[in-house]
Design a protein around this motif. Structure first.
Motif, PDB file in Angstrom:
ATOM      1  N   SER A   2       0.988  -1.146   0.208  1.00 48.15           N
ATOM      2  CA  SER A   2      -0.139   0.007  -0.052  1.00 48.15           C
ATOM      3  C   SER A   2       0.806   1.158   0.003  1.00 48.15           C
ATOM      4  O   SER A   2       2.117   1.264   0.310  1.00 48.15           O
ATOM      5  CB  SER A   2      -0.874   0.001   1.117  1.00 48.15           C
ATOM      6  OG  SER A   2      -0.189   0.035   2.407  1.00 48.15           O
TER       7      SER A   2
ATOM      8  N   TYR B 238      -3.535   7.398 -10.493  1.00 50.33           N
ATOM      9  CA  TYR B 238      -3.917   6.262 -10.947  1.00 50.33           C
ATOM     10  C   TYR B 238      -2.603   5.337 -11.337  1.00 50.33           C
ATOM     11  O   TYR B 238      -2.587   3.841 -11.092  1.00 50.33           O
ATOM     12  CB  TYR B 238      -4.862   6.278 -12.392  1.00 50.33           C
ATOM     13  CG  TYR B 238      -5.170   4.815 -12.968  1.00 50.33           C
ATOM     14  CD1 TYR B 238      -6.200   3.977 -12.217  1.00 50.33           C
ATOM     15  CD2 TYR B 238      -4.337   4.195 -14.035  1.00 50.33           C
ATOM     16  CE1 TYR B 238      -6.422   3.102 -12.937  1.00 50.33           C
ATOM     17  CE2 TYR B 238      -4.795   3.026 -14.455  1.00 50.33           C
ATOM     18  CZ  TYR B 238      -5.890   2.286 -13.973  1.00 50.33           C
ATOM     19  OH  TYR B 238      -5.984   1.138 -14.641  1.00 50.33           O
TER      20      TYR B 238
ATOM     21  N   GLU C  11      -0.451  -1.068  -5.575  1.00 48.61           N
ATOM     22  CA  GLU C  11      -1.439  -1.664  -5.067  1.00 48.61           C
ATOM     23  C   GLU C  11      -2.504  -2.484  -6.035  1.00 48.61           C
ATOM     24  O   GLU C  11      -3.321  -3.168  -5.395  1.00 48.61           O
ATOM     25  CB  GLU C  11      -2.253  -0.566  -4.133  1.00 48.61           C
ATOM     26  CG  GLU C  11      -1.716   0.337  -3.427  1.00 48.61           C
ATOM     27  CD  GLU C  11      -2.548   1.482  -2.718  1.00 48.61           C
ATOM     28  OE1 GLU C  11      -2.300   1.886  -1.552  1.00 48.61           O
ATOM     29  OE2 GLU C  11      -3.384   1.940  -3.388  1.00 48.61           O
TER      30      GLU C  11
ATOM     31  N   ARG D 166      -7.651  -2.379  -8.861  1.00 49.06           N
ATOM     32  CA  ARG D 166      -8.787  -2.021  -8.055  1.00 49.06           C
ATOM     33  C   ARG D 166      -8.569  -1.138  -7.160  1.00 49.06           C
ATOM     34  O   ARG D 166      -9.400  -0.364  -7.029  1.00 49.06           O
ATOM     35  CB  ARG D 166      -9.088  -3.560  -7.481  1.00 49.06           C
ATOM     36  CG  ARG D 166     -10.309  -3.617  -6.750  1.00 49.06           C
ATOM     37  CD  ARG D 166     -10.828  -4.879  -6.080  1.00 49.06           C
ATOM     38  NE  ARG D 166     -12.150  -4.968  -5.428  1.00 49.06           N
ATOM     39  CZ  ARG D 166     -12.582  -5.935  -4.923  1.00 49.06           C
ATOM     40  NH1 ARG D 166     -11.775  -7.156  -4.751  1.00 49.06           N
ATOM     41  NH2 ARG D 166     -13.608  -5.922  -4.439  1.00 49.06           N
ATOM     42  N   GLN D 167      -7.532  -1.273  -6.448  1.00 49.94           N
ATOM     43  CA  GLN D 167      -7.249  -0.227  -5.372  1.00 49.94           C
ATOM     44  C   GLN D 167      -7.078   1.227  -5.972  1.00 49.94           C
ATOM     45  O   GLN D 167      -7.184   2.308  -5.601  1.00 49.94           O
ATOM     46  CB  GLN D 167      -6.396  -0.588  -4.505  1.00 49.94           C
ATOM     47  CG  GLN D 167      -5.949   0.615  -3.385  1.00 49.94           C
ATOM     48  CD  GLN D 167      -7.068   0.596  -2.347  1.00 49.94           C
ATOM     49  OE1 GLN D 167      -7.713  -0.343  -2.314  1.00 49.94           O
ATOM     50  NE2 GLN D 167      -7.250   1.570  -1.642  1.00 49.94           N
TER      51      GLN D 167
ATOM     52  N   LYS E  94      -8.555   2.269  -8.927  1.00 54.02           N
ATOM     53  CA  LYS E  94      -9.687   2.969  -9.242  1.00 54.02           C
ATOM     54  C   LYS E  94     -10.354   3.664  -8.164  1.00 54.02           C
ATOM     55  O   LYS E  94     -10.782   4.686  -8.193  1.00 54.02           O
ATOM     56  CB  LYS E  94     -10.661   1.753  -9.851  1.00 54.02           C
ATOM     57  CG  LYS E  94     -10.099   1.134 -11.144  1.00 54.02           C
ATOM     58  CD  LYS E  94     -11.134   0.166 -11.632  1.00 54.02           C
ATOM     59  CE  LYS E  94     -10.598  -0.460 -12.897  1.00 54.02           C
ATOM     60  NZ  LYS E  94     -11.722  -1.546 -13.363  1.00 54.02           N
ATOM     61  N   ASP E  95     -10.312   2.882  -6.995  1.00 61.77           N
ATOM     62  CA  ASP E  95     -10.601   3.797  -5.727  1.00 61.77           C
ATOM     63  C   ASP E  95      -9.938   5.069  -5.287  1.00 61.77           C
ATOM     64  O   ASP E  95     -10.875   6.081  -4.986  1.00 61.77           O
ATOM     65  CB  ASP E  95     -10.525   2.772  -4.415  1.00 61.77           C
ATOM     66  CG  ASP E  95     -10.860   3.381  -3.240  1.00 61.77           C
ATOM     67  OD1 ASP E  95     -12.433   3.553  -2.998  1.00 61.77           O
ATOM     68  OD2 ASP E  95     -10.185   3.859  -2.143  1.00 61.77           O
ATOM     69  N   ARG E  96      -8.780   5.048  -5.369  1.00 60.36           N
ATOM     70  CA  ARG E  96      -7.909   6.314  -5.118  1.00 60.36           C
ATOM     71  C   ARG E  96      -8.131   7.371  -6.414  1.00 60.36           C
ATOM     72  O   ARG E  96      -8.230   8.361  -6.061  1.00 60.36           O
ATOM     73  CB  ARG E  96      -6.259   5.905  -5.233  1.00 60.36           C
ATOM     74  CG  ARG E  96      -6.076   5.305  -3.962  1.00 60.36           C
ATOM     75  CD  ARG E  96      -4.302   5.039  -3.944  1.00 60.36           C
ATOM     76  NE  ARG E  96      -4.089   4.538  -2.792  1.00 60.36           N
ATOM     77  CZ  ARG E  96      -3.829   5.178  -1.577  1.00 60.36           C
ATOM     78  NH1 ARG E  96      -4.058   6.391  -1.451  1.00 60.36           N
ATOM     79  NH2 ARG E  96      -3.467   4.494  -0.339  1.00 60.36           N
TER      80      ARG E  96
ATOM     81  N   VAL F 289     -11.295   7.722  -7.751  1.00 63.43           N
ATOM     82  CA  VAL F 289     -12.192   8.377  -7.508  1.00 63.43           C
ATOM     83  C   VAL F 289     -12.194   9.338  -6.225  1.00 63.43           C
ATOM     84  O   VAL F 289     -12.777  10.359  -6.417  1.00 63.43           O
ATOM     85  CB  VAL F 289     -13.393   7.401  -7.055  1.00 63.43           C
ATOM     86  CG1 VAL F 289     -14.718   8.080  -6.588  1.00 63.43           C
ATOM     87  CG2 VAL F 289     -13.601   6.267  -8.286  1.00 63.43           C
ATOM     88  N   THR F 290     -11.218   9.043  -5.227  1.00 63.51           N
ATOM     89  CA  THR F 290     -10.964   9.793  -4.234  1.00 63.51           C
ATOM     90  C   THR F 290     -10.347  11.203  -4.712  1.00 63.51           C
ATOM     91  O   THR F 290     -10.736  12.290  -4.404  1.00 63.51           O
ATOM     92  CB  THR F 290     -10.084   9.097  -3.230  1.00 63.51           C
ATOM     93  OG1 THR F 290     -11.029   7.935  -2.785  1.00 63.51           O
ATOM     94  CG2 THR F 290      -9.858  10.171  -2.244  1.00 63.51           C
TER      95      THR F 290
END
Length: 353
Positions: free
Chosen positions: A18, A63, A70, A73-74, A76-78, A80-81
């Motif tokens: 991470s 990204y 990471e 998948r992770q 994409k979350d970052r 969006v944040t």
């Protein structure tokens, strides 16, 4: 040795690499540096263009780095944040710019003399004068509008939540929704038509009536939502003790939601305090102090700002007075919002341990 013991000694494969907590700040700093370099190299003079380039680089960089360390998948979350942060900053920039510009230009003439004197015989092209007459007019007009609009709005909301059933309640709800979206100039024209029928001259109370029309739907909607948050168990417990419904509303429902109702009223006051069109139609403005809202033209802060800016051609004095009055109006609205938040915290339900 058992198989379970061997399995326990194996490193867990559920944990993945991470990024450190400071990585978004590092990516943002790097994006800004690269954007400045691109802007200088391409000859872009607008800082807005630099900011947009930095935002795009920040999203792409987030990204890329997250996907490499990471996984996708992770990442994409970052992303969006990162998009949420970029949208927040884009929304914050105009607000901060507006406040900064108003403070920078408004403090030039904003002093005790400006707040305690009227324009009087001072021409718009001359320095001097103040906004005391406009402050008096705004306080009286908004105060009268609150005295008219707030009780009607609260009682209407009580009817819709506690008593409203059938066609009448649906009609009231429909008209409240319509009134929420009407332009302020329409409310001013409505009161103006009544004034023309009665052959009346402009006066401050006419502006209060138009502001009350604009205020009522806001109060109705906010009060209605607050009353719906009161648990039905409180109503049922009071009714089970033989307390009449009207007394249950007065002694149980309204005290429970008084904090939210007061907050909604304060926010409605802040919403009508900056209206200009109804005041321009019905009050007309006055360079002198008029403490009687029921006789003669009055001044108001939004109208004063408009008139000073409209007459500021070739005159820096009128231009500076318009900005100083704008700063005063913003401070007034900000104080109302802070008071509303304070009342909401003070009257918030206390939960025991």
């Amino acid at each position: 040795m058992s198989t379970a013991a061997v399995t326990d000694k194996r490193p867990s494969t559920l944990r993945s690499a991470s990024l450190p907590k400071w990585s978004p700040w590092a990516i943002a700093a790097g994006s800004i540096v690269v954007a400045v370099g691109i802007g200088l190299g391409a000859g872009l003079s607008s800082k807005v263009e630099w900011g947009l380039i930095a935002a795009i680089l920040f999203i792409l960089g987030t990204y890329g780095v997250a996907a490499r360390v990471e996984g996708r998948r992770q990442a994409k979350d970052r992303v969006v944040t990162a998009l949420v942060w970029v949208a927040f900053l884009l929304a914050l920039i105009p607000l901060v710019s507006l406040i900064w510009t108003t403070v920078k230009r408004g403090v030039k003439v904003l002093d005790p003399f400006f707040l305690t004197h009227s324009m009087g015989i001072v021409a718009d092209s001359e320095p001097g004068g103040g906004i005391y007459h406009a402050i008096i007019g705004s306080l009286e007009q908004v105060g009268l509008a609150t005295v008219i609009g707030a009780p009607i709005g609260v009682l209407t909301a009580v009817y819709l939540v506690e008593y409203g059933r059938g066609g009448l309640a649906r009609a009231v709800t429909f008209f409240v929704d319509v009134m929420t979206g009407i332009p302020s100039i329409v409310a001013g024209l409505f009161i103006l038509s009544l004034m023309l029928m009665g052959n009346m001259q402009p006066f401050g109370f006419a502006g209060s009536l138009a502001l009350a029309i604009l205020m009522m739907p806001v109060v109705v909607r906010s009060t209605e939502e607050m009353l719906k948050l009161v648990p039905n168990e409180l109503r049922e417990a009071s009714l089970a003790l033989g307390v009449p419904k009207w007394r249950t509303i007065l002694k149980v429902v309204l005290p429970t939601s008084i904090g939210g109702i007061t907050t909604g009223i304060m926010l409605a006051i802040a919403r009508i305090a900056g209206e200009t069109a109804p005041i321009l139609l019905l009050v007309w403005g006055n360079s002198f102090i008029n403490n009687n809202p029921f006789s003669g033209a009055q001044q108001a802060l939004p109208l004063y700002i408009y008139q000073q800016y409209a007459n500021s051609s070739g005159s820096t004095a009128a231009y500076d007075r318009a900005w100083a009055a704008s700063l005063t109006l913003i401070a007034f609205v900000m104080i109302l919002n802070l008071v509303a938040r304070g009342i909401a915290r003070w009257k918030a339900p206390k939960t025991g341990r």
